[in-house]
Structure formats: C-alpha cells, structure tokens
Design an enzyme around this catalytic site. Structure first.
Site, PDB file in Angstrom:
ATOM      1  N   ARG A  65       2.179  -3.061 -16.704  1.00  0.00           N
ATOM      2  CA  ARG A  65       2.402  -1.719 -17.170  1.00  0.00           C
ATOM      3  C   ARG A  65       2.659  -0.746 -16.031  1.00  0.00           C
ATOM      4  NH1 ARG A  65      -2.981  -1.769 -20.759  1.00  0.00           N
ATOM      5  NH2 ARG A  65      -3.140  -3.886 -19.973  1.00  0.00           N
ATOM      6  N   ARG A  85      -3.752   5.937 -14.429  1.00  0.00           N
ATOM      7  CA  ARG A  85      -2.300   5.739 -14.503  1.00  0.00           C
ATOM      8  C   ARG A  85      -1.558   7.063 -14.660  1.00  0.00           C
ATOM      9  NH1 ARG A  85      -1.013   0.266 -15.276  1.00  0.00           N
ATOM     10  NH2 ARG A  85      -2.483  -0.922 -16.529  1.00  0.00           N
ATOM     11  N   ASP A 120      -2.926   1.576 -12.001  1.00  0.00           N
ATOM     12  CA  ASP A 120      -4.306   1.751 -12.472  1.00  0.00           C
ATOM     13  C   ASP A 120      -5.350   1.083 -11.591  1.00  0.00           C
ATOM     14  OD1 ASP A 120      -3.503  -0.977 -13.301  1.00  0.00           O
ATOM     15  OD2 ASP A 120      -5.466  -1.004 -14.263  1.00  0.00           O
ATOM     16  N   PHE A 169      -6.269   0.132  -1.744  1.00  0.00           N
ATOM     17  CA  PHE A 169      -6.081   0.038  -3.187  1.00  0.00           C
ATOM     18  C   PHE A 169      -5.668   1.405  -3.708  1.00  0.00           C
ATOM     19  CE2 PHE A 169      -6.960  -0.622  -7.657  1.00  0.00           C
ATOM     20  CZ  PHE A 169      -6.431  -1.887  -7.827  1.00  0.00           C
ATOM     21  N   VAL A 170      -4.514   1.461  -4.371  1.00  0.00           N
ATOM     22  CA  VAL A 170      -3.983   2.755  -4.803  1.00  0.00           C
ATOM     23  C   VAL A 170      -3.919   2.864  -6.324  1.00  0.00           C
ATOM     24  CG1 VAL A 170      -2.661   3.168  -2.688  1.00  0.00           C
ATOM     25  CG2 VAL A 170      -1.592   1.918  -4.588  1.00  0.00           C
ATOM     26  N   LYS A 179       3.061  -3.362   0.306  1.00  0.00           N
ATOM     27  CA  LYS A 179       1.973  -3.539   1.286  1.00  0.00           C
ATOM     28  C   LYS A 179       2.311  -4.781   2.092  1.00  0.00           C
ATOM     29  CE  LYS A 179      -1.720  -2.177  -1.939  1.00  0.00           C
ATOM     30  NZ  LYS A 179      -2.945  -2.707  -2.571  1.00  0.00           N
ATOM     31  N   ASP A 205       2.375  -6.779  -3.370  1.00  0.00           N
ATOM     32  CA  ASP A 205       1.136  -6.919  -2.601  1.00  0.00           C
ATOM     33  C   ASP A 205       1.148  -8.315  -1.957  1.00  0.00           C
ATOM     34  OD1 ASP A 205      -1.510  -6.215  -1.794  1.00  0.00           O
ATOM     35  OD2 ASP A 205      -2.362  -7.158  -3.557  1.00  0.00           O
ATOM     36  N   GLU A 243       9.357  -2.793  -9.988  1.00  0.00           N
ATOM     37  CA  GLU A 243       7.934  -3.116  -9.867  1.00  0.00           C
ATOM     38  C   GLU A 243       7.194  -1.942  -9.222  1.00  0.00           C
ATOM     39  OE1 GLU A 243       5.414  -4.385 -10.780  1.00  0.00           O
ATOM     40  OE2 GLU A 243       4.853  -6.266  -9.798  1.00  0.00           O
ATOM     41  N   ASP A 244       5.929  -1.828  -9.531  1.00  0.00           N
ATOM     42  CA  ASP A 244       5.136  -0.746  -8.929  1.00  0.00           C
ATOM     43  C   ASP A 244       4.781  -1.065  -7.475  1.00  0.00           C
ATOM     44  OD1 ASP A 244       3.363  -2.791  -9.648  1.00  0.00           O
ATOM     45  OD2 ASP A 244       1.931  -1.486 -10.652  1.00  0.00           O
TER      46      ASP A 244
END
Ligand code: IMP
Ligand code: MG
Length: 180
Positions: A45, A167, A161, A154-155, A133, A105, A101-102
């Site tokens: 999401r 979010r 989220d 961690f963001v 990252k 990682d 994509e967000d």
C-alpha cells in the site's frame, strides 16, 4: 524497548517531495515519450500517495494498476520472503510498464516482483522508487529513477507506515523510539 512510544522527525518536507515528483515525472515522460500507453503499477500500500501525485505530472497516456506483495507485517525488519497477495488486473505482454514503489530497502521485494512480471514479457519495464536505502541492499537491484537516497532509518509518511500508522502524513519522517 517499548516500541509503542515514538516520535517522528521530519526528513523530507511535503514541498521537497512535490518538487522531486515533478522532475521525476518529466524524466519518465521523456523516456517513454513514444509509448502508446504506459501501464503504471503501484505496489500497495506504501506507494498509493506517490503514484497519485506522479501520474498527475506524467505527460503520457497511462493505465493505472496495483500489485500487493507481502510486507513487513508489524515489524521494522524485512521477512525476505516475498509473496504476491494481489496481482495486477491487466495484461502487460508487449506493453510499456512502470513499477512504482515507496522504498527499496533490502531489495527482495522489487527483485522478486520484477522477476515475476518479466515472465509476462513486457516490452519495456522500468522502476521508479520514491526512496532508496542503498546501505541496506542485500540483492542486486536498482531503480531506474529514485526520488531520494536516505540513510538506514525507519521512515513513515506520504503513504509509508509503521504498523499501519502514519501513512497520512504529507511528508517523510524518521521514526525515533523513546523509552519511558
Ligand atoms: P525490501 O524488500 O527490503 O526492499 O523492502 C521493501 C518494502 O519494505 C518497502 O516497499 C516498504 O513497504 C517496506 N519498508 C522498507 N523500509 C521501510 C521503512 O523505513 N518504513 C516503512 N516501510 C519500509
Ligand atoms: Mg512496500
């Protein structure tokens, strides 16, 4: 440590995101300028806000689709096992595809999603990730367009989220856990 107690330190402002989305969209529009229709696939999401802003700036005919891969659950650590929870609705054979994509990682999610979609023989398939990252990478994958490279933090926010919270923030912030 009590992980329910945390504060969010702003990392990337809403204004900086909007400016970057505009330049990303220009680059992507130039690259796919000759397309008859671009299939833009958002990974659910986390990418929902990014894809919404990005497609509004794209100067291309496009179709929007979504794919959901298994995520971290409620943890801040990657499971490294990626499952497709929801497939796209449309066909991509012979089509131009942009995966949105967000965050990339460890890279497992994007690697496995692209390998799966490539078996369907798209004409061109490119990746746009809002955040990267690079110091966390475990498999060989790079986005074709990246919004921002960020450190190993961690963001949350702008679609992203922590345990389904935050979010709806309009900016990206880093989570900082605070003890009692
Ligand atoms: P990867 O498979 O390790 O590359 O993880 C990619 C996915 O993990 C992203 O699509 C996010 O959903 C999630 N993720 C990675 N880093 C973060 C973070 O800092 N905050 C929230 N979710 C993250
Ligand atoms: Mg994700």
């Amino acid at each position: 440590m009590d992980h329910s107690n945390y504060v969010i330190d702003e990392m990337i402002s809403a204004k900086a995101i909007a400016a970057r989305v505009e330049t990303l969209a220009k680059d992507i529009s130039a690259y796919f300028a000759d397309t008859d229709k671009l299939v833009v696939i958002g990974l659910l999401r986390g990418s929902f806000m990014f894809i919404a802003d990005l497609v509004r700036e794209l100067d291309l005919p496009c179709e929007i689709d979504f794919l959901e891969a298994s995520s971290y659950g409620n943890s801040t650590e990657s499971s490294r096992e990626v499952r497709i929870l929801k497939d796209i609705r449309g066909e991509i054979e012979g089509r131009d595809v942009l995966l949105v994509e967000d965050i990339i990682d460890t890279g497992y999610t994007m690697k496995q999603v692209t390998e799966m979609l490539r078996t369907r023989n798209p004409k061109r398939m490119k990746i746009c990730a809002l955040l990267d990252k690079p110091s966390r990478r475990e498999v060989d994958i790079t986005a074709d367009w990246t919004g921002f490279e960020i450190p190993d933090k961690f963001v949350v926010g702008y679609g992203i989220d922590y345990a389904q919270r935050n979010r709806n923030l309009d900016h990206i912030g880093a989570v900082r856990f605070v003890g009692d």
